[in-house]
Design a protein around this motif. Sequence first.
Motif, PDB file in Angstrom:
ATOM      1  N   VAL A 114       0.823  -1.213   0.000  1.00 12.11           N
ATOM      2  CA  VAL A 114       0.000   0.000   0.000  1.00 12.11           C
ATOM      3  C   VAL A 114       0.856   1.261   0.000  1.00 12.11           C
ATOM      4  N   ASP A 115       2.102   1.158   0.471  1.00  7.43           N
ATOM      5  CA  ASP A 115       2.967   2.328   0.521  1.00  7.43           C
ATOM      6  C   ASP A 115       3.895   2.419  -0.681  1.00  7.43           C
ATOM      7  N   LEU A 116       3.655   1.594  -1.694  1.00 10.33           N
ATOM      8  CA  LEU A 116       4.489   1.635  -2.891  1.00 10.33           C
ATOM      9  C   LEU A 116       4.157   2.852  -3.730  1.00 10.33           C
ATOM     10  N   THR A 117       5.184   3.569  -4.152  1.00  6.33           N
ATOM     11  CA  THR A 117       5.022   4.682  -5.084  1.00  6.33           C
ATOM     12  C   THR A 117       5.826   4.380  -6.336  1.00  6.33           C
ATOM     13  N   ILE A 118       5.164   4.404  -7.473  1.00  9.10           N
ATOM     14  CA  ILE A 118       5.839   4.163  -8.749  1.00  9.10           C
ATOM     15  C   ILE A 118       6.257   5.511  -9.315  1.00  9.10           C
ATOM     16  N   THR A 119       7.562   5.690  -9.454  1.00  8.60           N
ATOM     17  CA  THR A 119       8.116   6.991  -9.803  1.00  8.60           C
ATOM     18  C   THR A 119       8.853   6.939 -11.132  1.00  8.60           C
ATOM     19  N   PRO A 120       8.326   7.541 -12.181  1.00 13.00           N
ATOM     20  CA  PRO A 120       9.082   7.613 -13.440  1.00 13.00           C
ATOM     21  C   PRO A 120      10.347   8.444 -13.248  1.00 13.00           C
ATOM     22  N   ARG A 121      11.487   7.889 -13.603  1.00  9.60           N
ATOM     23  CA  ARG A 121      12.768   8.573 -13.460  1.00  9.60           C
ATOM     24  C   ARG A 121      13.266   8.919 -14.862  1.00  9.60           C
ATOM     25  N   ASP A 122      13.225  10.168 -15.188  1.00 13.19           N
ATOM     26  CA  ASP A 122      13.557  10.601 -16.549  1.00 13.19           C
ATOM     27  C   ASP A 122      15.074  10.720 -16.679  1.00 13.19           C
ATOM     28  N   ARG A 123      15.703   9.611 -17.021  1.00 11.57           N
ATOM     29  CA  ARG A 123      17.159   9.562 -17.141  1.00 11.57           C
ATOM     30  C   ARG A 123      17.566   9.377 -18.596  1.00 11.57           C
ATOM     31  N   ARG A 124      18.742   9.814 -18.903  1.00 16.86           N
ATOM     32  CA  ARG A 124      19.311   9.619 -20.240  1.00 16.86           C
ATOM     33  C   ARG A 124      20.693   8.995 -20.084  1.00 16.86           C
ATOM     34  N   PHE A 125      20.981   8.033 -20.949  1.00 22.08           N
ATOM     35  CA  PHE A 125      22.228   7.273 -20.827  1.00 22.08           C
ATOM     36  C   PHE A 125      22.963   7.221 -22.167  1.00 22.08           C
ATOM     37  N   GLY A 126      24.282   7.345 -22.060  1.00 19.96           N
ATOM     38  CA  GLY A 126      25.132   7.089 -23.212  1.00 19.96           C
ATOM     39  C   GLY A 126      25.137   8.158 -24.274  1.00 19.96           C
ATOM     40  N   ARG A 127      24.547   9.318 -24.004  1.00 22.03           N
ATOM     41  CA  ARG A 127      24.561  10.366 -25.027  1.00 22.03           C
ATOM     42  C   ARG A 127      25.981  10.924 -25.153  1.00 22.03           C
ATOM     43  N   GLY A 128      26.564  10.747 -26.298  1.00 21.73           N
ATOM     44  CA  GLY A 128      27.901  11.282 -26.544  1.00 21.73           C
ATOM     45  C   GLY A 128      29.022  10.494 -25.917  1.00 21.73           C
ATOM     46  N   SER A 129      28.717   9.367 -25.293  1.00 22.69           N
ATOM     47  CA  SER A 129      29.757   8.545 -24.674  1.00 22.69           C
ATOM     48  C   SER A 129      30.000   7.308 -25.528  1.00 22.69           C
ATOM     49  N   PRO A 130      31.240   7.041 -25.876  1.00 22.23           N
ATOM     50  CA  PRO A 130      31.517   5.849 -26.694  1.00 22.23           C
ATOM     51  C   PRO A 130      31.231   4.567 -25.915  1.00 22.23           C
ATOM     52  N   ILE A 131      30.647   3.594 -26.597  1.00 26.33           N
ATOM     53  CA  ILE A 131      30.390   2.287 -26.013  1.00 26.33           C
ATOM     54  C   ILE A 131      31.031   1.248 -26.915  1.00 26.33           C
ATOM     55  N   ARG A 132      31.752   0.334 -26.319  1.00 27.08           N
ATOM     56  CA  ARG A 132      32.456  -0.688 -27.107  1.00 27.08           C
ATOM     57  C   ARG A 132      31.477  -1.579 -27.864  1.00 27.08           C
ATOM     58  N   ARG A 133      31.961  -2.178 -28.956  1.00 27.27           N
ATOM     59  CA  ARG A 133      31.140  -3.127 -29.702  1.00 27.27           C
ATOM     60  C   ARG A 133      30.717  -4.268 -28.786  1.00 27.27           C
ATOM     61  N   LYS A 169      -6.149   3.766  -6.783  1.00 29.78           N
ATOM     62  CA  LYS A 169      -4.730   3.463  -6.591  1.00 29.78           C
ATOM     63  C   LYS A 169      -4.159   2.745  -7.803  1.00 29.78           C
ATOM     64  N   LEU A 170      -4.894   1.783  -8.324  1.00 29.09           N
ATOM     65  CA  LEU A 170      -4.413   1.050  -9.498  1.00 29.09           C
ATOM     66  C   LEU A 170      -4.396   1.958 -10.723  1.00 29.09           C
ATOM     67  N   THR A 171      -5.371   2.834 -10.851  1.00 26.87           N
ATOM     68  CA  THR A 171      -5.375   3.783 -11.969  1.00 26.87           C
ATOM     69  C   THR A 171      -4.115   4.630 -11.958  1.00 26.87           C
ATOM     70  N   ALA A 172      -3.757   5.131 -10.777  1.00 25.25           N
ATOM     71  CA  ALA A 172      -2.543   5.950 -10.651  1.00 25.25           C
ATOM     72  C   ALA A 172      -1.301   5.131 -10.977  1.00 25.25           C
ATOM     73  N   GLU A 173      -1.283   3.874 -10.563  1.00 27.86           N
ATOM     74  CA  GLU A 173      -0.135   3.018 -10.844  1.00 27.86           C
ATOM     75  C   GLU A 173      -0.037   2.702 -12.333  1.00 27.86           C
ATOM     76  N   ILE A 174      -1.169   2.514 -12.985  1.00 22.74           N
ATOM     77  CA  ILE A 174      -1.156   2.294 -14.434  1.00 22.74           C
ATOM     78  C   ILE A 174      -0.595   3.518 -15.151  1.00 22.74           C
ATOM     79  N   ASN A 175      -1.009   4.690 -14.738  1.00 19.53           N
ATOM     80  CA  ASN A 175      -0.510   5.923 -15.359  1.00 19.53           C
ATOM     81  C   ASN A 175       0.995   6.059 -15.178  1.00 19.53           C
ATOM     82  N   ALA A 176       1.488   5.746 -13.973  1.00 14.77           N
ATOM     83  CA  ALA A 176       2.931   5.827 -13.719  1.00 14.77           C
ATOM     84  C   ALA A 176       3.673   4.745 -14.505  1.00 14.77           C
ATOM     85  N   PHE A 177       3.090   3.562 -14.587  1.00 19.05           N
ATOM     86  CA  PHE A 177       3.647   2.471 -15.375  1.00 19.05           C
ATOM     87  C   PHE A 177       3.819   2.902 -16.837  1.00 19.05           C
ATOM     88  N   ILE A 178       2.797   3.531 -17.394  1.00 19.17           N
ATOM     89  CA  ILE A 178       2.861   3.986 -18.781  1.00 19.17           C
ATOM     90  C   ILE A 178       3.992   4.990 -18.965  1.00 19.17           C
TER      91      ILE A 178
END
Length: 299
Positions: A18-37, A78-87
């Motif tokens: 009941v105390d779970l909060t689903i939090t979208p974390r707007d992160r970006r990875f690897g922009r401009g950083s070389p990654i090996r094959r 509660k489930l509606t809010a979790e679905i929205n966060a899931f999306i």
Amino acid sequence: MTICLCLEVSVAKATTPVDLTITPRDRRFGRGSPIRRWWLNDDPIATAFYNALSVTFPKGEGYFVDSVRRFRDGTPPKLTAEINAFIKQEVIHTREHVAFNRHVTDQGYDVTPLIADVDAALALTKGRPPIASLAATTALEHFTAMLAHELIANPRHLAGGDQQAAALWQWHAAEEIEHKGVAYDTWLHATRDWPRFTRWRVKSLVMLITTWRFFTGRARGMTELLRQDGLTGPRIWARMAWYAFGNPGMARKIAGVWAAYFLPGFHPWKHDDRALIALAESDYEAAVLPVERRAAVVA
């Protein structure tokens, strides 16, 4: 039958916290950083597994979103809010894996056959009632939750990986754990009027089909990427099998959790592993924070 029903009643209390909060974390990875094959410990097998899996995500996660969203109306608040966060989480995941997949193609890999395989798998529910897509999504979300748990709990899986690539997978895994109950709770709500055995029979059959498609699809994807690296034949197949079932043995280690899906009273949150989310966050934030801010955080 009486024993089975009693067992179901006795273990059916597991629910999303009941105390779970689903939090979208707007992160970006690897922009401009070389990654090996071969970005994961210079291991073509390990790299092929994650590359092949990543290729499935943009279309796969769009499918998840559509499947769950169709049943959002009428769900408890509660489930509606979790679905929205899931999306929201899944949309951001798609963006980041599109960027990661661009790295894969930039290395010269042709992922067209892998995308065609995804299209064929998703087409299995085309023309069927929407509940079929939700059942498939519920099974696949259990797969992602299992993989996510093992990925964070066992650092060996990403050991030696390029920092930005490893951080992407840890971030994704953390959010998969966080929203692992959304599709299942939506399924329970959508099938609330079904007989108990019918619900179990349908979800179990779909899981069996999904498991076969998941493993054969990823094996074909890995084989194709390795073929493009010039790595073919029985020795490569043996190395793939050892990677899955030996060391680090992802497939072997998730077998018990996979089997739990078929038990009466199953719920994804019967095992509360939220502690892994904080563990992953500490790692991926260290990888993406600017050096100055990172130093301030450490201080």
